[in-house]
Write an enzyme that holds these catalytic residues in place. Sequence first.
Site, PDB file in Angstrom:
ATOM      1  N   ARG A  33     -18.340  20.903 126.950  1.00  0.00           N
ATOM      2  CA  ARG A  33     -17.006  20.733 126.362  1.00  0.00           C
ATOM      3  C   ARG A  33     -16.598  21.986 125.589  1.00  0.00           C
ATOM      4  O   ARG A  33     -15.430  22.393 125.622  1.00  0.00           O
ATOM      5  CB  ARG A  33     -16.995  19.483 125.465  1.00  0.00           C
ATOM      6  CG  ARG A  33     -15.653  19.179 124.859  1.00  0.00           C
ATOM      7  CD  ARG A  33     -15.579  17.778 124.213  1.00  0.00           C
ATOM      8  NE  ARG A  33     -14.414  17.702 123.348  1.00  0.00           N
ATOM      9  CZ  ARG A  33     -14.460  17.559 122.013  1.00  0.00           C
ATOM     10  NH1 ARG A  33     -15.611  17.424 121.389  1.00  0.00           N
ATOM     11  NH2 ARG A  33     -13.346  17.526 121.302  1.00  0.00           N
ATOM     12  N   HIS A  61     -13.261  24.092 126.396  1.00  0.00           N
ATOM     13  CA  HIS A  61     -12.180  24.255 125.420  1.00  0.00           C
ATOM     14  C   HIS A  61     -11.896  25.712 125.084  1.00  0.00           C
ATOM     15  O   HIS A  61     -10.797  26.046 124.665  1.00  0.00           O
ATOM     16  CB  HIS A  61     -12.460  23.423 124.160  1.00  0.00           C
ATOM     17  CG  HIS A  61     -12.103  21.980 124.319  1.00  0.00           C
ATOM     18  ND1 HIS A  61     -11.716  21.174 123.288  1.00  0.00           N
ATOM     19  CD2 HIS A  61     -12.056  21.196 125.429  1.00  0.00           C
ATOM     20  CE1 HIS A  61     -11.447  19.947 123.744  1.00  0.00           C
ATOM     21  NE2 HIS A  61     -11.671  19.935 125.039  1.00  0.00           N
ATOM     22  N   HIS A 109     -16.444  14.529 133.507  1.00  0.00           N
ATOM     23  CA  HIS A 109     -16.541  13.323 132.684  1.00  0.00           C
ATOM     24  C   HIS A 109     -17.646  12.375 133.139  1.00  0.00           C
ATOM     25  O   HIS A 109     -17.827  11.321 132.537  1.00  0.00           O
ATOM     26  CB  HIS A 109     -15.181  12.621 132.579  1.00  0.00           C
ATOM     27  CG  HIS A 109     -14.247  13.300 131.615  1.00  0.00           C
ATOM     28  ND1 HIS A 109     -12.919  12.975 131.480  1.00  0.00           N
ATOM     29  CD2 HIS A 109     -14.472  14.304 130.713  1.00  0.00           C
ATOM     30  CE1 HIS A 109     -12.368  13.756 130.547  1.00  0.00           C
ATOM     31  NE2 HIS A 109     -13.281  14.569 130.086  1.00  0.00           N
ATOM     32  N   TRP A 154     -18.426   7.558 130.108  1.00  0.00           N
ATOM     33  CA  TRP A 154     -17.748   7.250 131.371  1.00  0.00           C
ATOM     34  C   TRP A 154     -18.727   6.677 132.412  1.00  0.00           C
ATOM     35  O   TRP A 154     -18.313   5.987 133.333  1.00  0.00           O
ATOM     36  CB  TRP A 154     -17.117   8.509 131.956  1.00  0.00           C
ATOM     37  CG  TRP A 154     -15.934   9.055 131.230  1.00  0.00           C
ATOM     38  CD1 TRP A 154     -14.623   8.785 131.505  1.00  0.00           C
ATOM     39  CD2 TRP A 154     -15.913   9.986 130.134  1.00  0.00           C
ATOM     40  NE1 TRP A 154     -13.802   9.480 130.648  1.00  0.00           N
ATOM     41  CE2 TRP A 154     -14.570  10.225 129.806  1.00  0.00           C
ATOM     42  CE3 TRP A 154     -16.914  10.649 129.396  1.00  0.00           C
ATOM     43  CZ2 TRP A 154     -14.177  11.096 128.775  1.00  0.00           C
ATOM     44  CZ3 TRP A 154     -16.527  11.501 128.375  1.00  0.00           C
ATOM     45  CH2 TRP A 154     -15.183  11.722 128.072  1.00  0.00           C
TER      46      TRP A 154
HETATM   47 ZN1  ZEM Z   1     -12.987  16.221 128.587  1.00  0.00          ZN
HETATM   48  N1  ZEM Z   1     -12.764  14.967 127.019  1.00  0.00           N
HETATM   49  N2  ZEM Z   1     -10.988  16.112 129.002  1.00  0.00           N
HETATM   50  N3  ZEM Z   1     -13.205  17.576 130.117  1.00  0.00           N
HETATM   51  N4  ZEM Z   1     -14.946  16.375 128.177  1.00  0.00           N
HETATM   52  C1  ZEM Z   1     -13.767  14.486 126.223  1.00  0.00           C
HETATM   53  C2  ZEM Z   1     -15.132  14.745 126.362  1.00  0.00           C
HETATM   54  C3  ZEM Z   1     -15.665  15.602 127.289  1.00  0.00           C
HETATM   55  C4  ZEM Z   1     -10.065  15.340 128.328  1.00  0.00           C
HETATM   56  C5  ZEM Z   1     -10.259  14.703 127.085  1.00  0.00           C
HETATM   57  O1  ZEM Z   1      -9.182  14.375 126.330  1.00  0.00           O
HETATM   58  C6  ZEM Z   1     -11.566  14.446 126.565  1.00  0.00           C
HETATM   59  C7  ZEM Z   1     -12.230  18.040 130.950  1.00  0.00           C
HETATM   60  C8  ZEM Z   1     -10.951  17.524 131.034  1.00  0.00           C
HETATM   61  C9  ZEM Z   1     -10.391  16.622 130.122  1.00  0.00           C
HETATM   62  C10 ZEM Z   1     -15.869  17.130 128.876  1.00  0.00           C
HETATM   63  C11 ZEM Z   1     -15.594  18.099 129.844  1.00  0.00           C
HETATM   64  C12 ZEM Z   1     -14.341  18.298 130.394  1.00  0.00           C
HETATM   65  C13 ZEM Z   1     -13.218  13.644 125.221  1.00  0.00           C
HETATM   66  C14 ZEM Z   1     -14.027  12.948 124.135  1.00  0.00           C
HETATM   67  C15 ZEM Z   1     -11.854  13.589 125.443  1.00  0.00           C
HETATM   68  C16 ZEM Z   1     -10.865  12.756 124.615  1.00  0.00           C
HETATM   69  C17 ZEM Z   1     -14.236  13.891 122.944  1.00  0.00           C
HETATM   70  C18 ZEM Z   1     -15.067  13.223 121.879  1.00  0.00           C
HETATM   71  O2  ZEM Z   1     -14.582  12.229 121.299  1.00  0.00           O
HETATM   72  O3  ZEM Z   1     -16.210  13.671 121.622  1.00  0.00           O
HETATM   73  C19 ZEM Z   1      -8.818  15.352 129.062  1.00  0.00           C
HETATM   74  C20 ZEM Z   1      -7.528  14.640 128.693  1.00  0.00           C
HETATM   75  C21 ZEM Z   1      -9.029  16.119 130.171  1.00  0.00           C
HETATM   76  C22 ZEM Z   1      -8.035  16.345 131.249  1.00  0.00           C
HETATM   77  C23 ZEM Z   1      -8.336  16.173 132.528  1.00  0.00           C
HETATM   78  C24 ZEM Z   1     -12.735  19.119 131.752  1.00  0.00           C
HETATM   79  C25 ZEM Z   1     -11.911  19.920 132.760  1.00  0.00           C
HETATM   80  C26 ZEM Z   1     -14.052  19.290 131.397  1.00  0.00           C
HETATM   81  C27 ZEM Z   1     -15.074  20.271 131.886  1.00  0.00           C
HETATM   82  C28 ZEM Z   1     -14.989  20.936 133.035  1.00  0.00           C
HETATM   83  C29 ZEM Z   1     -17.210  16.777 128.437  1.00  0.00           C
HETATM   84  C30 ZEM Z   1     -18.519  17.331 129.006  1.00  0.00           C
HETATM   85  C31 ZEM Z   1     -17.075  15.819 127.439  1.00  0.00           C
HETATM   86  C32 ZEM Z   1     -18.184  15.083 126.674  1.00  0.00           C
HETATM   87  C33 ZEM Z   1     -18.456  15.752 125.347  1.00  0.00           C
HETATM   88  C34 ZEM Z   1     -19.521  15.059 124.540  1.00  0.00           C
HETATM   89  O4  ZEM Z   1     -19.671  15.435 123.364  1.00  0.00           O
HETATM   90  O5  ZEM Z   1     -20.227  14.179 125.034  1.00  0.00           O
END
Ligand code: ZEM
Length: 294
Positions: free
Chosen positions: A47, A51, A174, A190
């Site tokens: 993440r 970001h 995810h 997820w």
């Molecule tokens: Zn995420 N993501 N993401 N994402 N994401 C979360 C967690 C993780 C969206 C999003 O709002 C959120 C991509 C795309 C998108 C990861 C990787 C990638 C979380 C939870 C949210 C709300 C955060 C928390 O509460 O800790 C949205 C709207 C996306 C649009 C499609 C893409 C692209 C990613 C990588 C290529 C990962 C690995 C996590 C888990 C983080 C963790 O701490 O477990």
Amino acid sequence: FAKAEEKTKGPFEPKYEDYQKVYKTIAKLLEEKDEYDDGSYGPVLVRLAWHCSGTYDKETGTGGSNGATMRFAPEGDHGANAGLKAARDFLEPVKEAYPWISYSDLWILAGVTAIQEMQGPHIPYRPGRSDRDLSFCTPDGRLPDASKEQKHLRAIFGRMGFNDQEIVALSGAHALGRCHTDRSGFDGPWTFSPTTLTNDYFKLLVEEKWQNKKWNGPKQFEDVTTKTLMMLPTDMALVKDKSFKQYVDKYARDNDAFFKDFSDVVLRLFELGVPFTQGEDARWTFKSSFDEAA
Ligand code: ZEM
């Protein structure tokens, strides 16, 4: 001593082996620090790398993984980046052990390492990012808002230069990790294996029934069978929208196709906005712990 060495050998120029060493150090730390969250810092490292990269704007060429500007308050404090300090702090001892690597190269290398160590595909990597000051912080609002749907996804990822197929492939990340109420307000993982990269996110999207979760938090979905898994409104948009859905179906059927497309698109995501001096043929593929054991 360092100076004297410079005179005879020239300045230290890190090579493939040096970056592979950094990879191994991160992999070892991942294995050691297994008391965090679901047993791994891997997801939060992915993440962090996403970001950094996802702030890119192709029109102005601003944002992207060059700069590591999330170190500074304006960007570090953006709501979307809540909780990523855990990932940055995890990497601090690695930066101390290898001071020659920039934070921006390190954070992306950590994303690559995490994906590979969670049994994902190899992600080819090029160094070349340099750290920049806080004047390069991007404005808030460049990362996606999970409460929105397809129109928003196309606007946000289109700004980075990605099409429908690429948006779906990227979303397969995810399969990893979870939502935390004290970070995003959402709650839960997820998939049932949040520390292993698989196409389960796509399988669950098409094979499970999802219902609105009744709770005090923001709108999210839960699986009808166990009520332990979650989907965000943006995740559900991928099965609602016909153009997105065809790729969800494809990746649900074919893990190899997902791995190939995921590797291709993550590699590009991680390189957005970086003024590389070396060409694409200079990319390296690092050995994972699984390659070493084989
Ligand atoms: Zn995420 N993501 N993401 N994402 N994401 C979360 C967690 C993780 C969206 C999003 O709002 C959120 C991509 C795309 C998108 C990861 C990787 C990638 C979380 C939870 C949210 C709300 C955060 C928390 O509460 O800790 C949205 C709207 C996306 C649009 C499609 C893409 C692209 C990613 C990588 C290529 C990962 C690995 C996590 C888990 C983080 C963790 O701490 O477990």
